[in-house]
Design an enzyme around this catalytic site. Sequence first.
Site, PDB file in Angstrom:
ATOM      1  N   TRP A 177       0.810  -1.235   0.000  1.00 53.55           N
ATOM      2  CA  TRP A 177       0.000   0.000   0.000  1.00 53.55           C
ATOM      3  C   TRP A 177       0.838   1.278   0.000  1.00 53.55           C
ATOM      4  O   TRP A 177       0.479   2.256   0.676  1.00 53.55           O
ATOM      5  CB  TRP A 177      -0.905   0.087   1.236  1.00 53.55           C
ATOM      6  CG  TRP A 177      -1.801  -1.040   1.502  1.00 53.55           C
ATOM      7  CD1 TRP A 177      -2.853  -1.442   0.764  1.00 53.55           C
ATOM      8  CD2 TRP A 177      -1.766  -1.919   2.649  1.00 53.55           C
ATOM      9  NE1 TRP A 177      -3.472  -2.508   1.356  1.00 53.55           N
ATOM     10  CE2 TRP A 177      -2.823  -2.817   2.504  1.00 53.55           C
ATOM     11  CE3 TRP A 177      -0.938  -2.017   3.771  1.00 53.55           C
ATOM     12  CZ2 TRP A 177      -3.087  -3.813   3.432  1.00 53.55           C
ATOM     13  CZ3 TRP A 177      -1.197  -3.003   4.691  1.00 53.55           C
ATOM     14  CH2 TRP A 177      -2.257  -3.884   4.522  1.00 53.55           C
ATOM     15  N   THR A 179       1.889   4.727  -1.088  1.00 59.13           N
ATOM     16  CA  THR A 179       1.475   5.851  -1.931  1.00 59.13           C
ATOM     17  C   THR A 179       2.665   6.243  -2.813  1.00 59.13           C
ATOM     18  O   THR A 179       3.762   6.454  -2.292  1.00 59.13           O
ATOM     19  CB  THR A 179       1.026   7.036  -1.038  1.00 59.13           C
ATOM     20  OG1 THR A 179      -0.073   6.592  -0.238  1.00 59.13           O
ATOM     21  CG2 THR A 179       0.619   8.250  -1.864  1.00 59.13           C
ATOM     22  N   GLY A 376     -31.300  10.222  -4.545  1.00 58.92           N
ATOM     23  CA  GLY A 376     -30.826   9.375  -5.653  1.00 58.92           C
ATOM     24  C   GLY A 376     -29.641   9.986  -6.379  1.00 58.92           C
ATOM     25  O   GLY A 376     -28.690   9.284  -6.741  1.00 58.92           O
ATOM     26  N   GLU A 399      -2.545   6.156   8.153  1.00 61.46           N
ATOM     27  CA  GLU A 399      -1.897   7.011   9.168  1.00 61.46           C
ATOM     28  C   GLU A 399      -2.421   6.679  10.567  1.00 61.46           C
ATOM     29  O   GLU A 399      -2.550   7.558  11.408  1.00 61.46           O
ATOM     30  CB  GLU A 399      -2.130   8.495   8.857  1.00 61.46           C
ATOM     31  CG  GLU A 399      -1.555   8.946   7.541  1.00 61.46           C
ATOM     32  CD  GLU A 399      -0.084   9.333   7.626  1.00 61.46           C
ATOM     33  OE1 GLU A 399       0.316   9.912   8.632  1.00 61.46           O
ATOM     34  OE2 GLU A 399       0.646   9.026   6.675  1.00 61.46           O
ATOM     35  N   GLY A 400      -2.715   5.424  10.792  1.00 63.78           N
ATOM     36  CA  GLY A 400      -3.257   4.969  12.074  1.00 63.78           C
ATOM     37  C   GLY A 400      -4.764   4.901  12.013  1.00 63.78           C
ATOM     38  O   GLY A 400      -5.438   5.924  11.813  1.00 63.78           O
ATOM     39  N   GLU A 403      -9.228   2.946  15.476  1.00 64.82           N
ATOM     40  CA  GLU A 403      -9.036   2.132  16.690  1.00 64.82           C
ATOM     41  C   GLU A 403      -7.654   2.399  17.296  1.00 64.82           C
ATOM     42  O   GLU A 403      -7.513   2.515  18.522  1.00 64.82           O
ATOM     43  CB  GLU A 403      -9.180   0.633  16.373  1.00 64.82           C
ATOM     44  CG  GLU A 403     -10.596   0.187  16.022  1.00 64.82           C
ATOM     45  CD  GLU A 403     -11.017   0.573  14.600  1.00 64.82           C
ATOM     46  OE1 GLU A 403     -10.153   0.968  13.786  1.00 64.82           O
ATOM     47  OE2 GLU A 403     -12.225   0.492  14.305  1.00 64.82           O
TER      48      GLU A 403
END
Length: 419
Positions: A177, A179, A376, A399-400, A403
Amino acid sequence: MLAEVTGDGGLPQEGGPKFTLELNQDQKDIREWVHGFAEGVVRPAAAEWDEREETPWPVIQEAAKIGLYGFEALGQFWADETGLTLPIANEELFWGDAGIGMAIMGTSLAVAAIFGQGTPEQMGEWIPQCFGTADDVKLGAFCASEPDAGSDVSAIRTTAKYDEAKDEWVINGQKAWATNGGIANVHVVIASVDRELGSRGHAAFVIPPGTKGCEQGAKVKKHGLRASHTADVHLDDCRVPGACLLGGKEKLDERLARVREGKKSKSQAAMQTFEASRPTVGAQALGIARAAYEYALDYAKERRQFGRAIVENQAIAFTLADMKLEIDAARLLVWRAAWMGRSGQKFENAEGSMSKLKAGEVAVWSTERAIQILGGNGYTREFPVERMHRDAKIYTIFEGTSEIQRLVISRALSGVHVK
Ligand SMILES: Cc1cc2nc3c(=O)[nH]c(=O)nc-3n(C[C@H](O)[C@H](O)[C@H](O)COP(=O)(O)OP(=O)(O)OC[C@H]3O[C@@H](n4cnc5c(N)ncnc54)[C@H](O)[C@@H]3O)c2cc1C
């Protein structure tokens, strides 16, 4: 601008600056400048790049041309001693569009790592290479997460072994993941130099452009933030010069020796750094939330059902009132934490985490409510709020996660190692 406070009870010193939330002229000018770019360049391009799921190079180039993408801009935002300019600029840019916003701001993750851990020589060498020039823009990538190490950073398996004969580090592992992963000019990789020490045995390395053994893996297809490139990065016997270890070998050896002797490491300092960067991420979420709120407000005044504008119904008007309230409350937390970080205040109650947690959750909630207000239409790609909702969701994850933010806050306030 927020005033300085003394250590004794947080009261302003007599004769010292007074508390005010009024922005100064520089802050207002930068806000207007970034807003203009977000409105004129980013917004019109947002739907197209979201659909294409590609890095919006022409938009990044435009940002570089006006000086918004580059280390001078970041330096200018950072120079504000109140700490507010960085979140203000991020909020405006992400108000334009979060996917493109991240394509522009993603580089700053790598830059922050080099700035935070590098020597002055390393900063001078690598930070400009993260950005390139206005004619030849480049990107930076920060690679910490791995398939089995997301929230639990201590589980990182990527290793860096020192080859003394050649003064090189040999890095092996898989990052997930990331970036700008694989398309960046400069990658900053977190690797373990001593697995037994967990996260205290980690170090950060710069992978220079074109280094053999650093390859992009699978590009991730995402729910939102689709104009921002996310991919795995494979490191196979990737050799980098000794000088690519951020902070240098001497400092690393000293730190490892301290940890092995059972002395305190600098993990506390690292925590403070995280706390200081979180409000910037929170500000990005705020930008999305505000964009959705403004769109929903305008729509509610226009859309007529049962012979009246839908905003005349309390159900709609009260929702808009709550959206505005939550966004403004989140902004106050973001500004407080940004100011604390910049002025060196101690984050006694994890105020940085509070700001990111609140802003992320407000963004998810507000964008969902915006869809509801548009009915809609809100659910279709003809209208931007569904994209904003998809974009907002990442702010409770990266970035955390929310939780993990709650974990950090609850540990800070209780002193208990809550699990
Ligand atoms: C679009 C995108 C961009 C990203 N960019 C980068 C990047 O540039 N660089 C980088 O290094 N990483 C990046 N990441 C990775 C991101 O930081 C991680 O996805 C994130 O930290 C969460 O890790 P995870 O996905 O492994 O979830 P997990 O850690 O597996 O968590 C799964 C769930 O379990 C919960 N959980 C885990 N542990 C606990 C606990 N102790 N108590 C309570 N709940 C818990 C989590 O909150 C979550 O709800 C990016 C991710 C995405 C999707």
